[in-house]
Design a protein around this motif. Structure first.
Motif, PDB file in Angstrom:
ATOM      1  N   HIS A   1     -30.275 -13.896  31.276  1.00 30.54           N
ATOM      2  CA  HIS A   1     -30.988 -14.328  32.348  1.00 30.54           C
ATOM      3  C   HIS A   1     -32.582 -12.835  32.810  1.00 30.54           C
ATOM      4  O   HIS A   1     -32.362 -12.173  33.960  1.00 30.54           O
ATOM      5  N   ILE A   2     -32.493 -12.511  31.406  1.00 28.00           N
ATOM      6  CA  ILE A   2     -33.588 -11.869  32.102  1.00 28.00           C
ATOM      7  C   ILE A   2     -34.999 -12.127  32.556  1.00 28.00           C
ATOM      8  O   ILE A   2     -34.949 -13.406  32.090  1.00 28.00           O
ATOM      9  N   ASN A   3     -36.363 -11.730  32.423  1.00 34.94           N
ATOM     10  CA  ASN A   3     -37.230 -12.013  33.074  1.00 34.94           C
ATOM     11  C   ASN A   3     -37.926 -12.299  32.148  1.00 34.94           C
ATOM     12  O   ASN A   3     -39.119 -11.606  31.832  1.00 34.94           O
ATOM     13  N   PHE A   4     -38.291 -14.248  32.009  1.00 34.56           N
ATOM     14  CA  PHE A   4     -38.524 -14.616  30.388  1.00 34.56           C
ATOM     15  C   PHE A   4     -39.984 -15.407  31.046  1.00 34.56           C
ATOM     16  O   PHE A   4     -41.237 -14.637  29.734  1.00 34.56           O
ATOM     17  N   CYS A   5     -40.207 -15.143  32.099  1.00 33.29           N
ATOM     18  CA  CYS A   5     -41.313 -15.569  32.885  1.00 33.29           C
ATOM     19  C   CYS A   5     -42.657 -14.271  32.582  1.00 33.29           C
ATOM     20  O   CYS A   5     -43.890 -14.611  32.269  1.00 33.29           O
TER      21      CYS A   5
ATOM     22  N   THR B   1     -45.191  -6.477  28.485  1.00 28.78           N
ATOM     23  CA  THR B   1     -44.910  -4.921  28.025  1.00 28.78           C
ATOM     24  C   THR B   1     -45.769  -4.240  27.463  1.00 28.78           C
ATOM     25  O   THR B   1     -46.055  -5.119  25.849  1.00 28.78           O
ATOM     26  N   THR B   2     -46.647  -3.332  27.611  1.00 27.39           N
ATOM     27  CA  THR B   2     -47.278  -2.555  26.272  1.00 27.39           C
ATOM     28  C   THR B   2     -46.318  -2.162  25.409  1.00 27.39           C
ATOM     29  O   THR B   2     -45.545  -2.421  24.855  1.00 27.39           O
TER      30      THR B   2
ATOM     31  N   PHE C   1     -41.510   1.405  24.412  1.00 22.34           N
ATOM     32  CA  PHE C   1     -40.569   0.132  25.304  1.00 22.34           C
ATOM     33  C   PHE C   1     -40.730  -1.377  24.038  1.00 22.34           C
ATOM     34  O   PHE C   1     -40.538  -2.526  24.129  1.00 22.34           O
ATOM     35  N   GLY C   2     -40.634  -0.580  23.070  1.00 27.94           N
ATOM     36  CA  GLY C   2     -39.700  -1.605  22.167  1.00 27.94           C
ATOM     37  C   GLY C   2     -42.258  -2.272  21.459  1.00 27.94           C
ATOM     38  O   GLY C   2     -42.830  -1.980  22.347  1.00 27.94           O
ATOM     39  N   SER C   3     -41.725  -3.211  20.656  1.00 31.29           N
ATOM     40  CA  SER C   3     -43.560  -3.664  20.326  1.00 31.29           C
ATOM     41  C   SER C   3     -43.746  -4.305  20.924  1.00 31.29           C
ATOM     42  O   SER C   3     -44.047  -5.794  20.331  1.00 31.29           O
TER      43      SER C   3
ATOM     44  N   GLY D   1     -35.015  -3.423  22.182  1.00 30.10           N
ATOM     45  CA  GLY D   1     -36.476  -3.665  20.855  1.00 30.10           C
ATOM     46  C   GLY D   1     -36.215  -5.359  21.289  1.00 30.10           C
ATOM     47  O   GLY D   1     -36.415  -4.971  22.708  1.00 30.10           O
ATOM     48  N   PHE D   2     -36.345  -6.508  21.180  1.00 31.00           N
ATOM     49  CA  PHE D   2     -36.543  -7.881  22.050  1.00 31.00           C
ATOM     50  C   PHE D   2     -35.075  -8.016  22.764  1.00 31.00           C
ATOM     51  O   PHE D   2     -34.111  -8.075  22.477  1.00 31.00           O
ATOM     52  N   PRO D   3     -35.829  -9.022  23.783  1.00 39.46           N
ATOM     53  CA  PRO D   3     -37.328  -8.979  24.527  1.00 39.46           C
ATOM     54  C   PRO D   3     -37.472  -7.376  24.784  1.00 39.46           C
ATOM     55  O   PRO D   3     -37.053  -7.056  25.751  1.00 39.46           O
ATOM     56  N   TRP D   4     -38.923  -7.175  24.528  1.00 40.28           N
ATOM     57  CA  TRP D   4     -39.635  -6.361  24.696  1.00 40.28           C
ATOM     58  C   TRP D   4     -39.644  -5.105  26.326  1.00 40.28           C
ATOM     59  O   TRP D   4     -39.596  -6.247  27.043  1.00 40.28           O
ATOM     60  N   GLY D   5     -38.665  -4.381  26.567  1.00 38.19           N
ATOM     61  CA  GLY D   5     -39.252  -4.007  27.897  1.00 38.19           C
ATOM     62  C   GLY D   5     -38.331  -4.612  28.853  1.00 38.19           C
ATOM     63  O   GLY D   5     -38.676  -4.704  29.897  1.00 38.19           O
TER      64      GLY D   5
END
Length: 560
Positions: free
Chosen positions: A280-284, A289-290, A297-299, A392-396
């Motif tokens: 339930h993270i913001n997949f939109c 993410t930079t 913030f990850g790649s 890591g993934f999902p970044w940030g």
């Protein structure tokens, strides 16, 4: 979705999906009978309906960011943002939006259409179950929440697509053609839903993120602004403002802090969480993410970058005011710019050589500097040292909510309504213009408060930038200089600065009737920096998206 997802497992029983082709009907594989429906199972249906705001159906990450509820892909249509990523061919459907070369097989057209109608389908399943249930507590208030959800989805669809079908829980969606109601008739239906919802809903909720009557009121203010119904905008904005339940943040950066989820300015927010394996993270906003050199913030994919035009708009004059005459874009605001700037710039985007959530933003943070430059977005990213940020993934990714409506938006809508209703030519003749200025100044005073060196994480560097933002004078040449036209320009500029990179700008340009003129001028000027704009333009016929071709082909002639 935090507390709202308490009963999400019930959805497996109540709303088992079959295939996308049945999305408007979503016939369940198994249902409770009316006698079997309990408060807990109803709560599961409500949770499912709210979860639709995540736009993450069938675990399809691509559909979530191609047709996001956050609407960043429509900021890309405006003068505020570039697509970003690695070259124009990556997520070419969003590049098509940016240069206004849109075909009916565009993935954003399809995913946005499907995501919103899937959300409506969940709302209708919950409505039907509640209406059929023998004994459910607080039935009218629950239906009010669902009507507010439905209103948001239709509001979103109606300002994006050329022609949509509008149906309720009592209609068979397979018999409703697109265009069965005009755009204005759909807005009227949305308003009717929201007024009924407002009258039925509660002032408070025990569960964070559940809608109250003030969410319905705030949405009524936004829908009425879309139809230029200014007296109604003022009426419903006042309901929110005079409730005493909301206030502006102390610091502009507070919107990016987890401790302010569902507080202060938050009126209507999508609830996100890193619990349960980050489902339930913001997949939109997954792409946005930079790149963050050093993997802070990850790649990240570094999509959705601010335009140079937007950055230039944050320039302030010797009085700490924006350049309302349009000359803001005559000087390029670079990292070595010596004039004064609004601090909201460095709280909204990253600039090379400046802090970004306590770290130094360099060219290495930019995925494709040669194509898109710098200016990665900040608002959706929390302090990377927070234990809530995914490593890591999902970044940030984090549990930071996304606000579809915040209090500053409503204050500015009321200011706009006052300006548009003013009959005097200046503030000396019409007190509505005075009140509008006072509302705009509340927003600017918050920006001024944000220049605080002790605030963490650090995003401002007063040693490199001269931050200066001031309120509009309360007695400007005896109020003669605060004309209706200047007040209108001030409100519109303030909306751009305050709500930058929040999915609002394109829809503002549409409702102001300035989209074609603004974007064509922008593309021509910006093409010297971004050559892919060369020859691009937008016409009145291209402002709204076409019905996805696959929907037409699968409708058996229903959609035209």
């Amino acid at each position: 979705m935090k507390t709202i997802n308490k009963f999400i497992c019930a959805i497996c029983v109540i709303c088992g999906f079959t295939a996308c082709s049945d999305q408007l009907e979503l016939a369940p594989q198994g249902e409770f009978t009316a006698d079997q429906l309990t408060d807990e199972s109803i709560e599961g249906l409500m949770s499912s309906a709210y979860q639709g705001l995540e736009a993450h159906f069938f675990d399809d990450n691509n559909a979530a960011f191609a047709g996001p509820i956050t609407n960043w892909v429509f900021d890309v249509r405006s003068d505020d943002a570039y697509k970003g990523g690695e070259g124009v061919s990556m997520e070419a459907n969003i590049h098509q939006l940016e240069i206004s070369n849109i075909s009916s097989d565009n993935a954003t057209c399809l995913n946005k259409w499907e995501n919103n109608y899937l959300g409506i389908a969940r709302v209708h399943k919950a409505m039907q179950a509640i209406n059929d249930a023998g004994s459910v507590g607080d039935k009218e208030a629950l239906i009010g929440e669902l009507k507010t959800l439905r209103a948001w989805y239709y509001f979103d669809l109606n300002r994006i697509f050329k022609s949509i079908p509008y149906f309720t829980e009592n209609d068979d969606p397979k018999t409703v053609p697109n265009g069965n109601l005009s755009r204005d008739e759909i807005y009227s239906a949305i308003k009717a839903d929201l007024e009924e919802a407002y009258n039925a809903m509660h002032e408070t909720q025990d569960q964070p993120g559940r809608f109250t009557k003030y969410v319905a009121a705030a949405l009524l203010a936004k829908v009425n602004a879309q139809t230029s119904s200014w007296a109604e905008v003022e009426r419903w904005a006042d309901v929110v403002i005079k409730s005493g339940k909301y206030q502006l943040y102390d610091n502009f950066a507070d919107m990016s802090k987890l401790e302010f989820n569902n507080k202060k300015e938050s009126i209507m927010a999508i609830q996100f969480s890193t619990a349960n394996d980050n489902i339930h993270i913001n997949f939109c906003n997954l792409l946005n993410t930079t790149r963050s050199e050093g993997n802070v913030f990850g790649s990240g994919d570094d999509f959705f970058l601010a335009s140079q035009n937007l950055v230039n708009a944050f320039r302030t004059d010797a009085n700490g005011l924006p350049y309302l005459d349009g000359t803001f874009n005559s000087v390029r605001l670079t990292s070595d710019y010596s004039g004064t700037i609004d601090p909201r710039l460095d709280l909204t985007v990253g600039r090379i050589g400046f802090p970004f959530r306590g770290h130094l933003y360099t060219q290495g943070w930019c995925r494709d500097y040669n194509t898109y430059g710098e200016y990665s977005g900040k608002k959706g990213l929390i302090d990377p040292s927070s234990p809530d940020m995914v490593q890591g993934f999902p970044w940030g990714a984090s549990g930071l909510n996304f606000m579809l409506i915040r209090y500053a938006d409503i204050l500015l809508l009321k200011a706009e309504a006052l300006v548009e209703q003013a009959t005097g030519s200046n503030a000396a003749e019409d007190l509505r213009l005075v009140e509008a200025r006072d509302l705009v100044n509340q927003i600017r005073e918050k920006a001024a408060r944000s220049v605080n060196g002790s605030y963490t994480p650090v995003d401002l560097d007063p040693s490199k930038a001269d931050y200066y933002v001031a309120a509009y004078p309360s007695d400007w040449d005896g109020n003669l200089a605060w004309t209706k036209n200047r007040a209108r320009m001030a409100v519109r500029m303030e909306r751009r600065l305050e709500l930058a990179m929040e999915g609002q700008r394109w829809f503002d340009l549409l409702r102001w009737g300035t989209a074609v003129e603004t974007i064509n001028k922008y593309m021509q000027e910006e093409s010297s920096l971004r050559p892919y704009y060369a020859g691009a333009s937008v016409t009145e016929d291209e402002l709204y998206l076409p019905i996805p071709i696959s929907q037409i082909e699968n409708s058996n002639g229903l959609y035209k």
